[in-house]
Design a protein around this motif. Structure first.
Motif, PDB file in Angstrom:
ATOM      1  N   ALA A 102       0.906 -15.155  -1.807  1.00 20.33           N
ATOM      2  CA  ALA A 102      -0.052 -15.317  -0.708  1.00 20.33           C
ATOM      3  C   ALA A 102       0.231 -14.328   0.423  1.00 20.33           C
ATOM      4  N   LEU A 103       1.507 -14.128   0.745  1.00 18.76           N
ATOM      5  CA  LEU A 103       1.875 -13.185   1.793  1.00 18.76           C
ATOM      6  C   LEU A 103       1.517 -11.752   1.391  1.00 18.76           C
ATOM      7  N   ALA A 104       1.801 -11.410   0.147  1.00 17.55           N
ATOM      8  CA  ALA A 104       1.482 -10.071  -0.338  1.00 17.55           C
ATOM      9  C   ALA A 104      -0.020  -9.825  -0.301  1.00 17.55           C
ATOM     10  N   ARG A 105      -0.782 -10.833  -0.698  1.00 20.17           N
ATOM     11  CA  ARG A 105      -2.242 -10.719  -0.704  1.00 20.17           C
ATOM     12  C   ARG A 105      -2.774 -10.577   0.723  1.00 20.17           C
ATOM     13  N   THR A 106      -2.237 -11.355   1.644  1.00 19.33           N
ATOM     14  CA  THR A 106      -2.685 -11.307   3.027  1.00 19.33           C
ATOM     15  C   THR A 106      -2.329  -9.976   3.685  1.00 19.33           C
ATOM     16  N   LEU A 107      -1.129  -9.496   3.422  1.00 22.78           N
ATOM     17  CA  LEU A 107      -0.673  -8.243   4.015  1.00 22.78           C
ATOM     18  C   LEU A 107      -1.187  -7.020   3.264  1.00 22.78           C
ATOM     19  N   ASP A 108      -1.749  -7.245   2.077  1.00 19.56           N
ATOM     20  CA  ASP A 108      -2.303  -6.168   1.240  1.00 19.56           C
ATOM     21  C   ASP A 108      -1.230  -5.156   0.857  1.00 19.56           C
ATOM     22  N   PHE A 109      -0.087  -5.692   0.400  1.00 21.95           N
ATOM     23  CA  PHE A 109       1.005  -4.885  -0.128  1.00 21.95           C
ATOM     24  C   PHE A 109       1.305  -5.347  -1.546  1.00 21.95           C
ATOM     25  N   PRO A 110       1.713  -4.452  -2.442  1.00 24.01           N
ATOM     26  CA  PRO A 110       2.156  -4.884  -3.768  1.00 24.01           C
ATOM     27  C   PRO A 110       3.369  -5.801  -3.658  1.00 24.01           C
ATOM     28  N   GLU A 111       3.475  -6.768  -4.526  1.00 27.05           N
ATOM     29  CA  GLU A 111       4.613  -7.689  -4.481  1.00 27.05           C
ATOM     30  C   GLU A 111       5.933  -6.947  -4.654  1.00 27.05           C
ATOM     31  N   ARG A 112       5.927  -5.889  -5.439  1.00 24.48           N
ATOM     32  CA  ARG A 112       7.155  -5.123  -5.667  1.00 24.48           C
ATOM     33  C   ARG A 112       7.742  -4.601  -4.355  1.00 24.48           C
ATOM     34  N   PHE A 113       6.881  -4.289  -3.390  1.00 20.85           N
ATOM     35  CA  PHE A 113       7.336  -3.762  -2.098  1.00 20.85           C
ATOM     36  C   PHE A 113       8.370  -4.683  -1.456  1.00 20.85           C
ATOM     37  N   PHE A 114       8.192  -5.988  -1.615  1.00 17.60           N
ATOM     38  CA  PHE A 114       9.050  -6.957  -0.933  1.00 17.60           C
ATOM     39  C   PHE A 114      10.411  -7.131  -1.611  1.00 17.60           C
ATOM     40  N   CYS A 115      10.585  -6.506  -2.774  1.00 19.75           N
ATOM     41  CA  CYS A 115      11.867  -6.606  -3.488  1.00 19.75           C
ATOM     42  C   CYS A 115      12.668  -5.306  -3.428  1.00 19.75           C
ATOM     43  N   GLU A 116      12.077  -4.268  -2.868  1.00 17.96           N
ATOM     44  CA  GLU A 116      12.741  -2.970  -2.861  1.00 17.96           C
ATOM     45  C   GLU A 116      13.789  -2.892  -1.757  1.00 17.96           C
ATOM     46  N   SER A 117      14.747  -1.986  -1.958  1.00 19.85           N
ATOM     47  CA  SER A 117      15.791  -1.786  -0.954  1.00 19.85           C
ATOM     48  C   SER A 117      15.230  -0.973   0.210  1.00 19.85           C
ATOM     49  N   ASP A 118      16.027  -0.863   1.255  1.00 20.30           N
ATOM     50  CA  ASP A 118      15.583  -0.144   2.440  1.00 20.30           C
ATOM     51  C   ASP A 118      15.297   1.311   2.119  1.00 20.30           C
ATOM     52  N   MET A 119      14.463   1.905   2.949  1.00 17.42           N
ATOM     53  CA  MET A 119      14.023   3.269   2.719  1.00 17.42           C
ATOM     54  C   MET A 119      15.061   4.280   3.205  1.00 17.42           C
ATOM     55  N   LYS A 120      14.826   5.552   2.876  1.00 13.70           N
ATOM     56  CA  LYS A 120      15.838   6.579   3.103  1.00 13.70           C
ATOM     57  C   LYS A 120      15.790   7.173   4.508  1.00 13.70           C
ATOM     58  N   ALA A 121      14.637   7.118   5.156  1.00 12.24           N
ATOM     59  CA  ALA A 121      14.522   7.706   6.486  1.00 12.24           C
ATOM     60  C   ALA A 121      15.056   6.743   7.540  1.00 12.24           C
ATOM     61  N   GLU A 122      15.754   7.296   8.527  1.00 13.44           N
ATOM     62  CA  GLU A 122      16.289   6.495   9.626  1.00 13.44           C
ATOM     63  C   GLU A 122      15.485   6.798  10.885  1.00 13.44           C
ATOM     64  N   ILE A 123      14.831   5.770  11.426  1.00 16.08           N
ATOM     65  CA  ILE A 123      13.968   5.963  12.577  1.00 16.08           C
ATOM     66  C   ILE A 123      14.793   6.015  13.855  1.00 16.08           C
TER      67      ILE A 123
END
Length: 380
Positions: free
Chosen positions: A53-74
């Protein structure tokens, strides 16, 4: 959903969409407590239906929520309207830049981008720093025709962003990728007038050249922030309207709005900014400058100046061109591009989201429809 839930990813997606926890709970049907627990990873019991439900509401693939942090540091972010823009909107734009930076990490693996050429202007006045940058970029004293292309050619990433508020014109952000510092500049996509886009981007260049990037900008003193904004404005005026080149043109008729309108065709800078620059160069007095502004106010041309709908500037092209090159040179199919971004760079997004981030034509990254050929025919 496969793998463990990364609560930070859920938070990033929520911020990206501009939702509070309460708003996301209402729209998704999940409880606020559950969302808080998931974001903070306070529970190992994950309701898969809730995540769907959260993935559908946010319009993100479910896989996105299981991935590790990204490489760029803000790093730090300068917002032109920091004192009036809501923190939620600033956070959403910052998150967008983080996604953009991670796509850039991916593209860097396959393409040679222009090297960043920003001179060290520490300790210089805005006027001096503007002159230094002009020398570094071999601009002489001539007008700048296309500041977007100029900045991109010198290693700074430029992007447009959708506008939900009039409180913000542009912002700049530092991103660290490994040992490399990358600067990104975003500006309102509703702005097409060259004079406004040019000044916004030149203002952000002022921050990049003049100011520190190792601190949280939102925590600096209010008066200090106002001083930095003033310096960035002075830099922008000096960079776009160099003393030697502009003063010669403006001195001919420095009090005339029609004269400034003609100069606007050449210098791609607003009448108001040129009048202010004329004052700072001693061509007119403060009273004469103020009279020009009052006259523009009476004529209703302060917010929408003459030529604003005629003199437009080009959109950012660097990242868009990079993606199109990879596709046209058959380095990737659209599906392979999205798979590479997802599986090797931990950024699973829908194609339409990447297209929006990079200003690509709709459908560029969609999986091509399969066409079946046969001898069958429909009955008439």
């Amino acid at each position: 959903m496969q793998g463990n839930l990364n609560g930070e990813r859920l938070k990033k997606a929520r911020i990206y969409r501009g939702f509070s926890v309460s708003e996301l709970a209402e729209k998704s049907g999940c409880s606020r407590q559950s969302i808080y627990m998931y974001e903070r990873e306070k529970t190992k019991r994950v309701d898969l239906n809730a995540i769907e439900a959260l993935a559908r509401t946010l319009d993100f693939p479910e896989r996105f929520f299981c991935e590790s942090d990204m490489k760029a540091e803000i790093g730090s972010t300068y917002f032109r309207a920091l004192l009036t823009t809501s923190s939620r909107y600033r956070e959403a734009q910052t998150q967008k830049m983080e996604f953009l930076a991670d796509i850039f990490v991916f593209l860097q693996e396959y393409l040679e981008f222009p090297h960043r050429t920003i001179p060290d202007c520490f300790g210089q006045t805005p006027e001096e720093a503007a002159a230094t940058l002009r020398r570094e970029w071999h601009l002489g004293t001539r007008p700048i025709e296309n500041i977007v292309a100029l900045v991109e050619s010198n290693g700074i990433i430029v992007t447009k962003f959708p506008v939900e508020t009039n409180d913000i014109d542009a912002f700049s952000q530092l991103v660290r990728i490994g040992d490399e510092d990358i600067y990104l500049i975003g500006y309102s996509e509703n702005k097409t007038a060259a004079s406004r886009v040019h000044f916004d981007i030149a203002h952000e260049l002022g921050h990049i050249c003049l100011h520190g990037w190792s601190e949280d900008i939102e925590k600096i003193d209010r008066d200090e922030f106002k001083e930095r904004e003033k310096e960035a404005n002075e830099f922008a005026a000096a960079f776009l309207l160099p003393r030697e080149g502009f003063a010669k043109d403006a001195a001919v008729n420095p009090k005339s709005i029609p004269a400034y309108t003609e100069l606007k065709r050449k210098w791609k800078v607003s009448i108001q900014a040129m009048a202010r620059r004329s004052f700072s160069l001693g061509l007119i007095t403060m009273e004469e400058y103020q009279e020009i502004i009052r006259t523009m106010q009476r004529r209703g041309i302060r917010k929408q100046e003459p030529l604003d709908n005629i003199l437009v500037t080009a959109s950012p092209t660097l990242l868009k061109t990079a993606v199109m090159m990879l596709l046209t040179e058959n380095v990737f199919t659209p599906q392979e591009f999205m798979d590479e971004l997802s599986y090797n760079y931990n950024l699973s997004l829908y194609p339409k989201e990447v297209e929006s981030l990079l200003d690509l034509p709709n459908g560029t990254l969609e999986k091509p429809k399969t066409v079946y050929l046969s001898n069958l025919k429909l009955k008439e």
